[in-house]
Design an enzyme around this catalytic site. Structure first.
Site, PDB file in Angstrom:
ATOM      1  N   ASP A 293       0.805  -1.222   0.000  1.00 56.58           N
ATOM      2  CA  ASP A 293       0.000   0.000   0.000  1.00 56.58           C
ATOM      3  C   ASP A 293       0.841   1.276   0.000  1.00 56.58           C
ATOM      4  OD1 ASP A 293      -2.587  -1.018  -0.204  1.00 56.58           O
ATOM      5  OD2 ASP A 293      -2.709  -1.433   1.927  1.00 56.58           O
ATOM      6  N   TYR A 378     -10.432  -0.560   2.090  1.00 53.63           N
ATOM      7  CA  TYR A 378     -10.020  -0.592   3.487  1.00 53.63           C
ATOM      8  C   TYR A 378      -9.716   0.789   4.030  1.00 53.63           C
ATOM      9  CZ  TYR A 378      -9.319  -5.047   5.834  1.00 53.63           C
ATOM     10  OH  TYR A 378      -9.507  -6.193   6.550  1.00 53.63           O
TER      11      TYR A 378
HETATM   12 CU   LIG Z   1      -8.320  -7.654   6.585  1.00 51.67          CU
END
Ligand SMILES: [Cu+2]
Length: 637
Positions: A293, A378
């Site tokens: 990320d 997320y």
């Molecule tokens: Cu997760």
């Protein structure tokens, strides 16, 4: 107040970009993957005093789409000129946000992609959602190595605001060349029906809301106990600098503690050097899914705006973040960093039950510095806590929406959990690596591995009850790949051999690690090579300003770089400028309760003083004093 580590201002971004454009006119359409402060040497930071104006320089990663070439560049902002310009052959910068935003249109414009979607039950493209997946180094049929590509998965919404992750299109992946803006390959398999249930979680979608939660207000009638000037925060004895970096996200630096008139350094800089999220499902549309990320997506650019009463409670101060978009235009993310204080229960207590029947108790309070990054499905909240007893804590809060996969009716997932009918949430990991450039009372430190062990029965330990601290000095990078040990309560103590406390012992801080998983990808796998940092809980290196990102500066489509390479230098680590790299995180076996939105999962670590102070440094915290009924009084008192 300007600090040497201040992020670039909007004007500085604009100037740096203009200098590159005018200095490199041969680049017809430069894209600015990263624009950040080029940090001065550490000595300039160590010697910094409030009021001093530091020299300013910018560092840029420039991508030329036409030539598919990546450049690194430094710009002296006072002189207005390029001081460094280097072509990086074979390097892919992180996937850029503008590339992600173009994927949907590229798919919709490709007849073969549209036909594949129709075959998979998606005739209406208006409600298509396309997610980007960094492609790693696993080969793609028909795509030459070195070509910039992004894989993409598809989801279908029923209306614009619908949660697309409820209806993933199974067995269908597009491979997209973002430079040519074309679909270069389609990984197509047998269609899987779309899962039947919606997965919305907004207040209007979830049915009646509970009505028995009464108001809970935090009031600080005299205001907070901290002060913010520029990006520097002062709270109690602490002073620290904070900013949002385009890659690392929330970064702390220049953390010091004022101890009896002496300003003592503790932590020079701390930031998420990398994080990897590998998925553990072997199916055609999942085997390649793992994301770095930070290095592959520029985590810091995904920071969001926070709102009072929702993300933080109480007397809040915010800092905005200013980050360049890929056109080089400064974008302000309002209220990106939240600064506030929280009551944290008791700090210390003893009830003198025998002689006075009086308790002495003090309240613990912590300074919270936080930012929340939304990366695809997320959220990653990064929370730093500072306490009255010298403790520093980091906590990542993981929330948002789990990644999903469609399965046939009646099928039980082999590598995940059903979270709704025909909806599988595959197993995966979230492994963070925090780069901790500690500076305990100065730059020259040594790291000790400390285990609490019981000694065998023998002379001097006839009853077998002896417990000792076994200390092992980590002397060389060769031996500096370490693992947690829950059974010995293993910690790593960072000491300054040149500064002693009143017992003649070197002053220190200890890293109390997060005892959790390391990388589960098989040794020898593509991912194990690329995410070598995540195979060990702790690495120690000797400081080098070029070593900032544990998987290397450019992990996108790269076979592996970073800390595993650096430690081959086998540099000595005794009484020198050391950096600790702590890998921590979770192996996420999703639960039905994680759907349709996941309650926060918490992972993190602490840094605690160990002989840094001569005694409990929080003795001078006054007893609780309140207004009217707020102050504490013994029962019956
Ligand atoms: Cu997760």
């Amino acid at each position: 107040m300007r600090h040497p580590y201040d992020p670039l201002t909007a004007d500085e971004i604009t100037e740096a970009v203009a200098v590159v454009r005018s200095g490199r006119p041969e680049l017809t359409d430069p894209r600015f993957a990263v624009v950040r402060t080029d940090p001065p040497p550490k000595d300039a930071v160590r010697g910094w005093e409030p009021g001093a104006t530091p020299a300013r320089s910018a560092f840029l990663v420039v991508y030329d789409r036409a030539g598919a070439a990546t450049y690194e560049c430094r710009v002296d902002l006072s002189a207005g000129k390029i001081t460094d310009w280097a072509h990086l052959p074979g390097v892919q910068p992180a996937i850029m946000i503008e590339e992600i935003m173009e994927l949907e249109a590229i798919v919709k414009a490709d007849p073969a992609a549209v036909a594949a979607l129709a075959r998979h039950g998606v005739p209406d493209l208006d409600l298509l959602q396309i997610d980007p997946w960094s492609t790693g180094t696993l080969p793609v049929d028909g795509v030459a190595p070195g070509r910039r590509v992004i894989r993409a998965s598809a989801y279908v919404r029923e209306f614009a605001e619908d949660n697309g992750y409820a209806r993933p299109v199974g067995n269908l992946i597009f491979v997209i060349d973002p430079n040519e803006r074309t679909v270069v390959a389609i990984q197509d398999g047998d269609p899987i029906p779309l899962p039947p249930e919606s997965g919305n979680y907004d207040a209007g979608s979830v049915g009646p809301l509970r009505t028995d939660l009464r108001p809970l207000h935090i009031t600080q009638p005299d205001g907070p106990s901290f002060a913010v000037e520029g990006n520097v925060i002062a709270w109690q004895r602490w002073r620290l600098h904070v900013h949002v970096d385009a890659v690392e996200g929330l970064v702390l630096s220049d953390v010091s503690y004022l101890d009896g008139g002496r300003r003592r350094s503790i932590l020079h800089r701390a930031g998420i050097s990398e994080m990897v999220v590998p998925y553990g499902d072997t199916s055609n549309d999942f085997y390649f899914r793992n994301v770095f990320d930070a290095g592959e997506y520029n985590l810091g650019k995904t920071v969001g705006s926070l709102s009072l009463g929702c993300d933080c409670l109480g007397e809040i101060r915010y800092l905005d973040a200013v980050l360049a978009d890929e056109a080089g235009v400064p974008q302000t993310i309002v209220n990106a960093i939240c600064i506030h204080e929280e009551d944290y229960g008791i700090l210390w207590k003893h009830w003198n039950f025998r002689y006075t029947d009086q308790p002495e108790v003090r309240r613990s309070r912590r300074l919270v510095v936080s930012a929340i990054h939304t990366i695809g499905n997320y959220e990653y909240g990064f929370f730093w806590y500072f306490y009255l007893d010298g403790t520093i804590q980091f906590e990542a809060k993981l929330t948002g929406i789990v990644q999903t996969r469609a399965v046939a009716p009646g099928e039980t997932p082999g590598f995940g959990t059903l979270v709704a009918p025909q909806l599988d949430a595959p197993n995966h990991q979230h492994l963070f690596n925090m780069r901790l450039d500690l500076e305990v009372d100065g730059p020259d430190n040594t790291v000790l591995e400390v285990d609490a062990v019981g000694l065998p029965i023998g002379p001097g330990n006839e009853y077998g009850n002896a417990i000792v601290a076994r200390k092992t000095e980590i002397t060389n990078e060769r031996d500096a790949r370490r693992a947690c040990d829950a059974a010995t309560a293993r910690t790593w103590k960072i000491v300054n051999p040149g500064v002693t406390n009143r017992f003649g012992e070197p002053v220190g801080y200890k890293l109390v690690p997060f005892v959790g998983p390391t990388l589960l990808a098989a040794p020898g796998s593509d991912l194990a090579n690329r995410a070598e940092f995540a195979r060990h809980h702790l690495w120690v290196t000797r400081y080098d300003p070029r070593e900032m990102h544990a998987a290397g500066d450019y992990p996108n489509q790269h076979p592996g770089d970073g800390i595993g390479e650096w430690v081959k230098q086998e540099r000595g680590l005794v009484n020198t400028d050391v950096v600790l790299w702590h890998t921590f995180g979770t192996s996420h076996l999703p639960r039905p309760e994680d759907w349709p939105i996941m309650p926060c999962e918490y992972v993190g670590f602490t840094l605690k003083p160990v002989g840094f102070f001569d005694r409990n440094p929080s003795l001078d915290v006054p007893p609780p004093q309140g207004h009217g009924e707020d102050h504490c009084h013994p029962a019956g008192g």
